[in-house]
Design a protein around this motif. Structure first.
Motif, short mmCIF file in Angstrom:
data_model
loop_
_atom_site.label_atom_id
_atom_site.label_comp_id
_atom_site.label_asym_id
_atom_site.label_seq_id
_atom_site.Cartn_x
_atom_site.Cartn_y
_atom_site.Cartn_z
N VAL A 170 -14.07 3.73 -4.34
CA VAL A 170 -13.04 3.39 -3.34
C VAL A 170 -12.87 4.56 -2.39
CG1 VAL A 170 -10.57 2.97 -3.02
CG2 VAL A 170 -11.80 1.82 -4.86
N ARG A 171 -12.93 4.26 -1.10
CA ARG A 171 -12.74 5.34 -0.11
C ARG A 171 -11.39 5.19 0.58
NH1 ARG A 171 -17.09 8.88 2.62
NH2 ARG A 171 -15.60 10.37 3.43
N LYS A 172 -10.93 3.96 0.68
CA LYS A 172 -9.72 3.72 1.48
C LYS A 172 -8.91 2.61 0.81
CE LYS A 172 -10.42 2.07 5.84
NZ LYS A 172 -11.67 1.61 5.48
N VAL A 173 -7.60 2.84 0.65
CA VAL A 173 -6.75 1.80 0.09
C VAL A 173 -5.78 1.35 1.18
CG1 VAL A 173 -5.20 1.16 -1.80
CG2 VAL A 173 -6.84 3.02 -2.12
N VAL A 174 -5.82 0.06 1.48
CA VAL A 174 -4.92 -0.43 2.54
C VAL A 174 -3.92 -1.43 1.95
CG1 VAL A 174 -6.40 -0.09 4.57
CG2 VAL A 174 -6.71 -2.11 3.17
N LEU A 175 -2.77 -1.50 2.57
CA LEU A 175 -1.77 -2.51 2.18
C LEU A 175 -1.74 -3.56 3.29
CD1 LEU A 175 1.26 -0.20 1.17
CD2 LEU A 175 -0.35 -1.31 -0.38
N THR A 176 -1.33 -4.76 2.94
CA THR A 176 -1.13 -5.76 4.00
C THR A 176 0.23 -5.47 4.65
OG1 THR A 176 0.04 -7.28 2.54
CG2 THR A 176 -2.36 -7.51 2.64
N GLU A 177 0.47 -6.07 5.81
CA GLU A 177 1.76 -5.83 6.48
C GLU A 177 2.92 -6.33 5.62
OE1 GLU A 177 1.46 -7.41 10.44
OE2 GLU A 177 -0.05 -5.94 11.00
N ASP A 178 2.66 -7.38 4.85
CA ASP A 178 3.69 -7.91 3.94
C ASP A 178 4.09 -6.91 2.87
OD1 ASP A 178 3.90 -10.30 4.99
OD2 ASP A 178 2.76 -11.42 3.46
N GLU A 179 3.14 -6.05 2.51
CA GLU A 179 3.39 -5.10 1.42
C GLU A 179 4.10 -3.83 1.90
OE1 GLU A 179 -0.18 -5.63 -1.76
OE2 GLU A 179 -0.81 -5.07 0.26
N MET A 180 4.37 -3.75 3.20
CA MET A 180 5.05 -2.57 3.74
C MET A 180 6.45 -2.48 3.12
SD MET A 180 4.83 -1.45 7.61
CE MET A 180 5.94 -2.34 8.49
N PRO A 181 6.90 -1.28 2.70
CA PRO A 181 8.25 -1.17 2.11
C PRO A 181 9.32 -1.71 3.08
CG PRO A 181 7.04 0.89 1.86
CD PRO A 181 6.21 0.01 2.73
N ARG A 182 10.35 -2.35 2.54
CA ARG A 182 11.43 -2.89 3.37
C ARG A 182 12.70 -2.05 3.24
NH1 ARG A 182 7.45 -5.35 5.25
NH2 ARG A 182 7.64 -7.44 6.12
N GLN A 183 12.64 -0.97 2.44
CA GLN A 183 13.79 -0.06 2.30
C GLN A 183 13.28 1.38 2.32
OE1 GLN A 183 15.39 -1.53 -1.48
NE2 GLN A 183 17.21 -2.19 -0.36
N TRP A 184 14.10 2.28 2.84
CA TRP A 184 13.80 3.72 2.76
C TRP A 184 14.48 4.29 1.51
CZ3 TRP A 184 16.03 2.75 7.99
CH2 TRP A 184 15.08 2.68 9.00
N TYR A 185 13.91 5.39 0.99
CA TYR A 185 14.52 6.08 -0.15
C TYR A 185 15.38 7.25 0.35
CZ TYR A 185 15.02 9.43 -3.93
OH TYR A 185 15.56 10.33 -4.81
N LYS A 207 8.91 -4.46 12.98
CA LYS A 207 8.00 -5.06 13.97
C LYS A 207 7.26 -3.99 14.75
CE LYS A 207 10.15 -9.43 14.99
NZ LYS A 207 11.37 -9.85 15.62
N VAL A 208 7.96 -2.91 15.13
CA VAL A 208 7.28 -1.85 15.88
C VAL A 208 6.39 -1.02 14.95
CG1 VAL A 208 7.58 0.13 17.42
CG2 VAL A 208 9.17 -1.79 17.58
N LEU A 209 6.88 -0.73 13.75
CA LEU A 209 6.06 0.05 12.80
C LEU A 209 4.74 -0.67 12.51
CD1 LEU A 209 8.69 1.34 10.14
CD2 LEU A 209 7.81 2.55 12.13
N GLN A 210 4.78 -2.02 12.56
CA GLN A 210 3.56 -2.80 12.29
C GLN A 210 2.43 -2.50 13.27
OE1 GLN A 210 5.83 -6.62 11.99
NE2 GLN A 210 3.96 -7.31 10.98
N ILE A 211 2.74 -1.87 14.41
CA ILE A 211 1.67 -1.53 15.37
C ILE A 211 0.60 -0.69 14.65
CG2 ILE A 211 1.13 -0.20 17.47
CD1 ILE A 211 3.84 -1.04 18.61
N TRP A 212 1.03 0.20 13.75
CA TRP A 212 0.03 1.03 13.04
C TRP A 212 0.22 1.08 11.53
CZ3 TRP A 212 4.41 2.87 15.16
CH2 TRP A 212 5.15 3.79 14.43
N ARG A 213 1.38 0.68 11.02
CA ARG A 213 1.62 0.74 9.58
C ARG A 213 1.24 -0.58 8.91
NH1 ARG A 213 3.68 5.54 8.74
NH2 ARG A 213 3.14 5.22 6.58
#
Ligand SMILES: Cc1ncc(COP(=O)(O)O)c(C=O)c1O
Length: 460
Positions: A3-18, A69-75
């Motif tokens: 494995v060289r790169k692990v990606v998450l889908t946009e759905d898997e992006m965290p919805r809360q900050w710690y 929505k804006v973070l999704q541009i690159w996250r």
């Protein structure tokens, strides 16, 4: 296939900050009278919705959908395994990095610029002011303001303004206005220029100018924004570490060592704080913030109360500080030339939960060049400081024959920092080491301030 790169889908992006304030004890910020300040005292500087976040002790804070929505541009940003670097070092260590350079401005900075612009917009603010050291933060806020239709004014530290003219072009492409700091536009700038006409500037001075420009706007529709140091900035950046945790889980890995460069502390905190939570709760992890040897805030300066800016406009913050009038040497890692350190990061240093390291700029560039020639991407001068420590750890793992997992934050690319690489290749870079005498002299400015208490948060 490895494995060289692990990606998450946009759905898997965290919805809360710690929010680390739920898990550590902190000395409060103090006003000019030496008493703790209330949220209302910050109201001329920041919008109240961000002030509420600054003081919140809720462990998890929802990320608004408009921000997502804006973070999704690159996250989500990729987690990458540095396989070629590992091979070049012949290390048994597995090295992973979060590539934060994939954002439009090229660093982790928009992770907080976007929510800050959003909360200002919701609060009815029309214009934001800020400082920038490396130019990454100014570009990030300019980009974020363009997403939410807010005007943006940036005071850029003189030396970076001269070294990196294309950062100004980027800010202008997104509609921001950028001037060199110190400038003649503010009292703070004029006072410094009168005393030191040839000053390279500093983040402390640029912060004073940006705060003054915000609070002196009589319309009440301008607020200031800080790209690091403050609690809400660290909070927004935790999306990095929260994503990294999910990504590492997917491949059955957990880090033994976490590394990030630290100027005001935000990219380091963003990756590290979700793991600090694990450490406080019993996990064994080494966590290293890395600063430049020329500006050794955590490794040489005491934990004190000091101002966050040169003119003394900000409250007194409990932090490791070289003194708010300290003028850092003109190293090329402009984003690491700051006299202080985030109060949250400073608190963790004083408690021994994280262990700071310092790196000089030539070994940092050496590490940056090795990285470019193995992994292919060219790091920002700030990021090279983390890299030098990663390489040192990987070599140590080789000597000890240990299969360590190292995770670090690749905070930004260096495509607009190539002048600094030219200087390195021409052997024109100097490694500046501060003398004890210089450090003692600069510490005089906070001698008369109250002293922070020694607090212990760690659950033992
Ligand atoms: C690429 C990069 N990394 C790191 C930093 C340091 O800032 P912080 O410590 O807040 O992450 C900067 C600041 O400008 C930066 O541009």
């Amino acid at each position: 296939m490895e494995v060289r790169k692990v990606v998450l889908t946009e759905d898997e992006m965290p919805r809360q900050w710690y929010n680390i304030l739920a898990d550590i004890k902190m000395n409060p910020p103090l006003g000019p009278d030496g008493k703790p300040i209330g949220p209302e005292m910050l109201a001329p500087v920041f919008p109240m919705n961000l002030i509420e976040q600054e003081v919140s002790t809720e462990r998890w804070i929802d990320i608004p959908e408009e921000v997502i929505k804006v973070l999704q541009i690159w996250r989500p940003s990729p987690l990458v395994r540095a396989l070629t670097l590992e091979k070049a070092l012949g290390t048994p260590a597995r090295i992973y990095f979060k590539n934060e350079s994939v954002s439009p401005p090229g660093s982790h900075k928009p992770n907080t610029a976007v929510p800050q612009a959003y909360y200002n917009k919701v609060f009815g603010i029309k214009r934001m002011t800020t400082e920038t050291g490396a130019g990454q933060w100014g570009s990030a806020l300019s980009f974020a303001c363009s997403q939410f239709g807010i005007e943006c004014k940036i005071f850029m530290v003189r030396i970076s303004f001269d070294q990196k003219p294309y950062r100004k072009s980027m800010m202008e492409a997104w509609g921001g206005k950028c001037v060199a700091s110190p400038s003649t536009e503010t009292k703070a700038g004029r006072d410094i220029l009168a005393k030191y006409p040839d000053t390279p500037g500093s983040l402390g001075i640029a912060i004073s100018e940006a705060v003054e420009a915000a609070v002196s706007d009589q319309s009440g529709k301008t607020r200031y924004s800080l790209g690091s140091v403050l609690n809400h900035v660290m909070l927004h950046q935790t999306i990095i570490g929260l994503e990294a945790k999910k990504q590492m889980e997917k491949i059955g890995e957990y880090p033994d060592v976490i590394i990030g460069c630290a100027g005001g502390g935000s990219n380091f905190a963003g990756l590290a704080f979700p793991y600090v939570y694990d450490k406080i709760n019993g996990k064994e992890i080494e966590i290293y913030p890395v600063e430049p040897a020329a500006c050794p805030t955590m490794t040489k300066a005491p934990f004190v109360y000091d101002h966050g800016d040169t003119a003394g406009y900000t409250p007194l913050l409990p932090m490791h500080s070289l003194g708010h009038t300290f003028m850092p040497p003109p190293i090329h890692a402009g984003g690491l030339r700051y006299h202080g350190m985030a109060p949250t990061v400073s608190q963790l240093v004083t408690e021994g939960i994280i262990t700071p390291k310092a790196v000089a700029q030539t070994p940092a560039y050496e590490a940056g060049v090795l990285f470019a020639r193995t992994e292919g991407i060219i790091p920002a001068p700030e990021t090279t400081h983390a890299l030098a420590t990663v390489i040192e750890e990987a070599k140590k793992a080789k000597e000890e024959g240990k299969e360590k997992v190292i995770l670090f934050n690749w905070s930004g690319h260096g495509l607009l920092d190539l002048g600094a690489y030219d200087k390195y290749f021409a052997c024109e870079l100097e490694d500046c080491v501060l003398s004890e005498e210089e450090i003692s002299k600069s510490k005089k400015v906070f001698e008369k301030f109250p002293k922070p208490q020694k607090l212990v948060s760690r659950i033992r």
